[in-house]
Scaffold this active site. Structure first.
Site, short mmCIF file in Angstrom:
data_model
loop_
_atom_site.label_atom_id
_atom_site.label_comp_id
_atom_site.label_asym_id
_atom_site.label_seq_id
_atom_site.Cartn_x
_atom_site.Cartn_y
_atom_site.Cartn_z
N HIS A 29 -5.74 -19.06 4.71
CA HIS A 29 -6.17 -17.66 4.59
C HIS A 29 -7.60 -17.56 5.10
CE1 HIS A 29 -7.52 -13.89 2.58
NE2 HIS A 29 -6.28 -13.52 2.86
N ASP A 198 -0.96 -11.63 -2.24
CA ASP A 198 -1.62 -11.22 -1.01
C ASP A 198 -0.69 -10.37 -0.15
OD1 ASP A 198 -3.99 -11.60 0.87
OD2 ASP A 198 -2.36 -12.36 2.11
#
Length: 292
Positions: A29, A198
């Site tokens: 990420h 997410d």
């Protein structure tokens, strides 16, 4: 919204963890090429602390969740994170702070990253998700298309931090049927897997193309609850389009997550995300390691 019960839930006074630079989240990420912990990962951490303390996750709720500064890592340096709980009227005030580590040695002051109020849950659970969006399916989007939008805006997700599936858009609501792109053998240690949390925040802006023009990060959540874990496939229900603030800097959305059996698993009300207009604001998160 009601302000919660008069008795604050029991909760550990302090919990410490170390976020390694080689953790799968940080390797997969990146925002403007900086490894960044999604702020919503703190929600899973708090849930797991509550469960470890013997609390029923269905009995607690977070309110006024504020992500004050993102947590980043860089090669050779990890982060120590401490979450503390202090008393408040009818609630507990949670604060998450972090500092840089060189090996096991801290060498910078603490910086605040997260704060929230923990209260006793006092609202009924929402009903099951709709079978189809209101008015039928007028449009479909793939989750791959959503990740293509984020990549084009310099937010990249490696496979372990991605989900796969389809978003079905109705007149004014959205349903997404999703699963992890790469099954995680360690998923059972999470209450809500960070890739799923997410992905849900990305789905939350799937109805308005204007929200996709620049990268953004979560800034605030009015209330969050997660009464049960979210294994396997899952559904995200966004009951109305995201609302853009007049400034164009923030958008707000609500979303509900259901497990593969259609049971209510989590809810984020009043999720506010902020645009990242200056990449240097993210890159500055890495400034401190060079100062010791």
């Amino acid at each position: 919204m009601a302000e919660g019960a008069t008795t604050a839930p029991a909760f550990p006074a302090e919990c410490r963890l170390v976020l390694r630079h080689d953790d799968f989240i940080m390797r997969n990420h990146r925002v403007h090429d900086v490894p960044v912990l999604p702020g919503v990962a703190f929600l899973d951490v708090v849930c797991r602390i509550a469960v470890a303390a013997g609390l029923d996750p269905a009995g607690v709720e977070l309110r006024h969740v504020l992500f004050t500064e993102a947590v980043a890592t860089t090669g050779g340096y990890d982060r120590e994170i401490v979450i503390t709980a202090g008393p408040g009227p009818g609630r507990l005030h949670l604060v998450g702070r972090s500092r840089w580590l060189d090996g096991e040695r801290p060498f910078t002051p603490w910086r605040e990253n997260f704060q929230a109020q923990l209260v006793t849950a006092d609202r009924p659970e929402p009903g099951p998700p709709p079978v189809v969006p209101d008015g039928g399916v007028r449009r479909e989007r793939s989750m791959e298309d959503m990740y293509a939008y984020t990549r084009a805006r310099d937010i990249s997700h490696g496979v372990p931090m991605r989900c796969t599936g389809v978003l079905r858009l109705g007149r004014a609501e959205l349903l997404a049927d999703l699963a992890l792109s790469h099954p995680d053998p360690a998923e059972a240690r999470f209450h809500l897997h960070p890739a799923k949390l997410d992905a849900a925040t990305i789905v939350a802006y799937g109805q308005t193309d204007a929200a996709l023009r620049e990268p953004f990060i979560p800034l605030f959540i009015e209330s969050f609850r997660a009464p049960r874990p979210l294994p396997g496939r899952f559904t995200v229900h966004v009951p109305r389009p995201e609302r853009l603030a007049p400034s164009g800097e923030l958008f707000h959305s609500d979303l509900v997550l259901y497990d593969e059996r259609g049971r209510f698993a989590a809810e984020l009300v009043g999720l506010a995300c902020k645009r990242i207009r200056e990449p240097d604001l993210v890159r500055r998160l890495l400034a401190e390691p060079g100062r010791h």
